[in-house]
Design a protein around this motif. Structure first.
Motif, PDB file in Angstrom:
ATOM      1  N   TYR A   7      -5.085  -7.355   5.816  1.00 14.05           N
ATOM      2  CA  TYR A   7      -4.370  -8.065   4.750  1.00 14.05           C
ATOM      3  C   TYR A   7      -2.874  -8.011   5.015  1.00 14.05           C
ATOM      4  N   SER A   9       0.975  -8.191   2.690  1.00 13.58           N
ATOM      5  CA  SER A   9       1.542  -8.112   1.338  1.00 13.58           C
ATOM      6  C   SER A   9       3.056  -7.997   1.444  1.00 13.58           C
ATOM      7  N   ARG A  10       3.715  -8.050   0.280  1.00 12.68           N
ATOM      8  CA  ARG A  10       5.177  -7.899   0.253  1.00 12.68           C
ATOM      9  C   ARG A  10       5.553  -6.732  -0.644  1.00 12.68           C
ATOM     10  N   HIS A  42       4.854  -2.835   9.411  1.00  8.26           N
ATOM     11  CA  HIS A  42       5.838  -3.329   8.456  1.00  8.26           C
ATOM     12  C   HIS A  42       6.993  -3.983   9.191  1.00  8.26           C
ATOM     13  N   TYR A  62      -9.509  -0.901  -0.386  1.00  5.06           N
ATOM     14  CA  TYR A  62      -8.758  -2.161  -0.499  1.00  5.06           C
ATOM     15  C   TYR A  62      -8.495  -2.483  -1.974  1.00  5.06           C
ATOM     16  N   VAL A  66      -4.812  -2.976  -3.512  1.00  2.00           N
ATOM     17  CA  VAL A  66      -4.393  -4.235  -4.161  1.00  2.00           C
ATOM     18  C   VAL A  66      -3.724  -3.946  -5.509  1.00  2.00           C
ATOM     19  N   HIS A  71       3.558  -3.013  -4.125  1.00  2.00           N
ATOM     20  CA  HIS A  71       3.574  -4.267  -3.363  1.00  2.00           C
ATOM     21  C   HIS A  71       2.894  -5.366  -4.155  1.00  2.00           C
ATOM     22  N   ALA A  72       3.058  -6.625  -3.697  1.00  2.00           N
ATOM     23  CA  ALA A  72       2.505  -7.783  -4.411  1.00  2.00           C
ATOM     24  C   ALA A  72       2.100  -8.826  -3.370  1.00  2.00           C
ATOM     25  N   ASP A  73       1.591  -9.944  -3.861  1.00  2.00           N
ATOM     26  CA  ASP A  73       1.176 -11.054  -2.972  1.00  2.00           C
ATOM     27  C   ASP A  73       0.198 -10.583  -1.905  1.00  2.00           C
ATOM     28  N   VAL A  74      -0.711  -9.699  -2.272  1.00  2.00           N
ATOM     29  CA  VAL A  74      -1.672  -9.179  -1.281  1.00  2.00           C
ATOM     30  C   VAL A  74      -2.632 -10.311  -0.900  1.00  2.00           C
ATOM     31  N   GLU A  75      -2.637 -10.640   0.376  1.00  2.00           N
ATOM     32  CA  GLU A  75      -3.468 -11.758   0.840  1.00  2.00           C
ATOM     33  C   GLU A  75      -4.433 -11.263   1.916  1.00  2.00           C
ATOM     34  N   PHE A 117       1.475 -14.803   6.480  1.00  2.00           N
ATOM     35  CA  PHE A 117       0.981 -15.674   5.411  1.00  2.00           C
ATOM     36  C   PHE A 117       0.763 -17.100   5.911  1.00  2.00           C
TER      37      PHE A 117
END
Ligand code: FMN
Length: 142
Positions: A7, A9-10, A42, A62, A66, A71-75, A117
């Protein structure tokens, strides 16, 4: 049954040594207990992480990751069943992608900047494979 998950993320407040130390300390305490191996990459405020292990443990971890407010925007970039681990030597290896040769990044992406992304999960995984092959993974923070 083994699976591998990747994954991106930011980090909400950027990535500094204290944040990395805290994540890696938690990973190195917890992951061996649940049989999870992998690497944490990172660059700037971006994270990319590979988790390998049993499907149950990787899914559980995971889900915990999440929900982590740091962190956010976990893709989710890739999830696959595997025959063997690639990151077996690392309870959680570490790579600072800012220190990786731009030529290596360019090999797998349209621009010499990292864009998990926008890139395919396959391309990002290929980059991570190369980092292992070129011994760019550090076993400890520093
Ligand atoms: C980018 C990122 C990667 C993380 N990786 C792991 C990991 O591999 N293993 C782990 O146990 N916790 C990891 N964490 C921490 C978890 O999100 C969470 O804080 C931890 O699992 C909580 O464990 P505890 O409830 O047992 O204290 C990570 C957090 C972030 C933000």
């Amino acid at each position: 049954m083994l699976v591998r998950l990747l994954y991106a993320s930011r980090a909400v407040k950027g990535i500094d040594a204290a944040l990395l130390d805290s994540i890696l300390a938690r990973s190195r305490a917890n992951n061996p207990v649940i049989g999870v191996t992998g690497i944490l990459c990172h660059s700037g405020d971006l994270f990319m992480q590979v988790l390998e292990g049993s499907r149950r443990e990787v899914s559980g971890l995971y889900n915990a990751i999440v929900r982590d407010p740091r962190h956010a925007d976990v893709e989710l970039l890739s999830f696959e069943e595997i025959g063997e681990r690639r990151f077996a030597s690392w309870t959680m290896g570490q790579v600072n992608l800012a220190k990786v040769n731009p030529g290596t990044l360019l090999k797998y992406s349209e621009k010499p900047a990292l864009d998990p992304f926008g890139a395919s999960g396959k391309a990002t995984m290929a980059l991570l494979d190369e980092l292992i092959a070129t011994a760019a993974v550090a076993a400890r923070a520093g």
